[in-house]
Design an enzyme around this catalytic site. Structure first.
Site, PDB file in Angstrom:
ATOM      1  N   HIS A 119      -0.524   8.971  -0.082  1.00 32.74           N
ATOM      2  CA  HIS A 119      -0.090   8.424  -1.376  1.00 32.74           C
ATOM      3  C   HIS A 119      -1.250   8.406  -2.369  1.00 32.74           C
ATOM      4  O   HIS A 119      -1.828   7.349  -2.606  1.00 32.74           O
ATOM      5  CB  HIS A 119       0.443   7.011  -1.184  1.00 32.74           C
ATOM      6  CG  HIS A 119       1.254   6.488  -2.321  1.00 32.74           C
ATOM      7  ND1 HIS A 119       0.709   5.960  -3.475  1.00 32.74           N
ATOM      8  CD2 HIS A 119       2.595   6.406  -2.486  1.00 32.74           C
ATOM      9  CE1 HIS A 119       1.662   5.554  -4.289  1.00 32.74           C
ATOM     10  NE2 HIS A 119       2.823   5.810  -3.710  1.00 32.74           N
ATOM     11  N   ILE A 125      -3.400   6.800  -5.193  1.00 33.44           N
ATOM     12  CA  ILE A 125      -2.999   5.600  -5.925  1.00 33.44           C
ATOM     13  C   ILE A 125      -2.517   4.574  -4.907  1.00 33.44           C
ATOM     14  O   ILE A 125      -1.730   4.904  -4.014  1.00 33.44           O
ATOM     15  CB  ILE A 125      -1.863   5.900  -6.928  1.00 33.44           C
ATOM     16  CG1 ILE A 125      -2.351   6.864  -8.025  1.00 33.44           C
ATOM     17  CG2 ILE A 125      -1.341   4.614  -7.562  1.00 33.44           C
ATOM     18  CD1 ILE A 125      -1.254   7.308  -8.973  1.00 33.44           C
ATOM     19  N   GLY A 128       2.421   0.485  -5.123  1.00 31.55           N
ATOM     20  CA  GLY A 128       2.740  -0.782  -5.782  1.00 31.55           C
ATOM     21  C   GLY A 128       3.223  -1.838  -4.808  1.00 31.55           C
ATOM     22  O   GLY A 128       2.899  -3.026  -4.947  1.00 31.55           O
ATOM     23  N   VAL A 129       3.993  -1.421  -3.800  1.00 33.60           N
ATOM     24  CA  VAL A 129       4.492  -2.394  -2.830  1.00 33.60           C
ATOM     25  C   VAL A 129       3.348  -3.016  -2.024  1.00 33.60           C
ATOM     26  O   VAL A 129       3.446  -4.172  -1.590  1.00 33.60           O
ATOM     27  CB  VAL A 129       5.530  -1.747  -1.886  1.00 33.60           C
ATOM     28  CG1 VAL A 129       6.790  -1.388  -2.650  1.00 33.60           C
ATOM     29  CG2 VAL A 129       4.967  -0.524  -1.185  1.00 33.60           C
ATOM     30  N   GLU A 133       2.222  -6.790  -1.537  1.00 31.59           N
ATOM     31  CA  GLU A 133       1.944  -7.327  -0.211  1.00 31.59           C
ATOM     32  C   GLU A 133       0.586  -8.036  -0.181  1.00 31.59           C
ATOM     33  O   GLU A 133       0.456  -9.116   0.410  1.00 31.59           O
ATOM     34  CB  GLU A 133       1.962  -6.195   0.825  1.00 31.59           C
ATOM     35  CG  GLU A 133       1.435  -6.571   2.204  1.00 31.59           C
ATOM     36  CD  GLU A 133       2.259  -7.636   2.910  1.00 31.59           C
ATOM     37  OE1 GLU A 133       1.696  -8.344   3.772  1.00 31.59           O
ATOM     38  OE2 GLU A 133       3.464  -7.760   2.595  1.00 31.59           O
TER      39      GLU A 133
END
Length: 215
Positions: A119, A125, A128-129, A133
């Site tokens: 990713h 990057i 976002g999750v 978290e």
């Protein structure tokens, strides 16, 4: 004249870098020398070098500017509070803590993070999750200690709302996250929090969190 000729011969033997402004006044006729243009060029080079040296900070100054604040909970204490482990422990340390209310945690994002392998390989990057978290884990630092709980049991997501991402988080960034308790229903084991995270003083993500404490 003979004086000028002698000075020309003398100065021709001296490296141009040693022709200082003082020579203009020391030697008669200096300004008429053919070396004048060379002197000006050297003077400009020296001036540029000095200016460049003035803007050079060096490792010591940069290190001082990156100096971290005092650690409240080091990684050893973080591991005592949170059940997460590599590669899913996303809090390196806690730098501010108010029991039962809020905490500020830090995640230093490096190029060696496991998730960057996919990713994305060409443009890494932080997902976002995983930012969310990491913030949730900072929330766990608050919720899994007194006076909220005794730290026993598990801490699960129950909901996430109003999440907004402002900019990408990439290798080399330091994610500074703050989680603040907004509600706690001990009877149902529900915790609500508000979170926000920054990189270099710029907001990168924010949202509202709800967690369930399960024993």
């Amino acid at each position: 004249d003979s004086v000028t000729t002698k000075h020309e011969m003398l100065l021709s033997l001296i490296p141009s870098a040693f022709h200082t402004p003082a020579m203009v006044h020391t030697y008669p006729g200096y300004q008429s020398f053919a070396a004048r243009s060379r002197y000006d060029a050297v003077r400009m080079d020296v001036a540029e070098s000095v200016a460049e040296a003035d803007t050079w900070n060096g490792a010591e100054k940069w290190s001082e500017s990156f100096k971290d604040p005092e650690t409240v909970f080091a990684i050893e204490r973080v591991k005592e509070i949170l059940p997460h482990r590599y590669p899913f422990l996303l809090v390196d340390k806690v730098i501010e803590f108010e029991a039962g209310k809020r905490a500020v945690g830090v995640k230093k994002v490096t190029a060696n993070e496991e998730f960057f392998n996919g990713h994305f390989p060409a443009r890494p990057i932080m997902p976002g999750v995983l930012q969310v978290e990491a913030m949730a884990q900072v929330g766990g630092i608050v919720a899994l200690q007194e006076p909220i709980t005794d730290g026993k049991g598990d801490f699960f997501f129950a909901g996430v709302n109003n999440v907004k991402w402002r900019r990408p988080v990439v290798p080399g960034d330091t994610l500074v996250m703050e989680m603040e308790l907004t509600a706690f229903k001990a009877r149902f084991g529900l915790v609500k929090m508000k979170g926000v995270a920054y990189v270099d003083g710029q907001k990168v993500v924010e949202g509202d969190f709800q967690f369930a404490m399960v024993k």
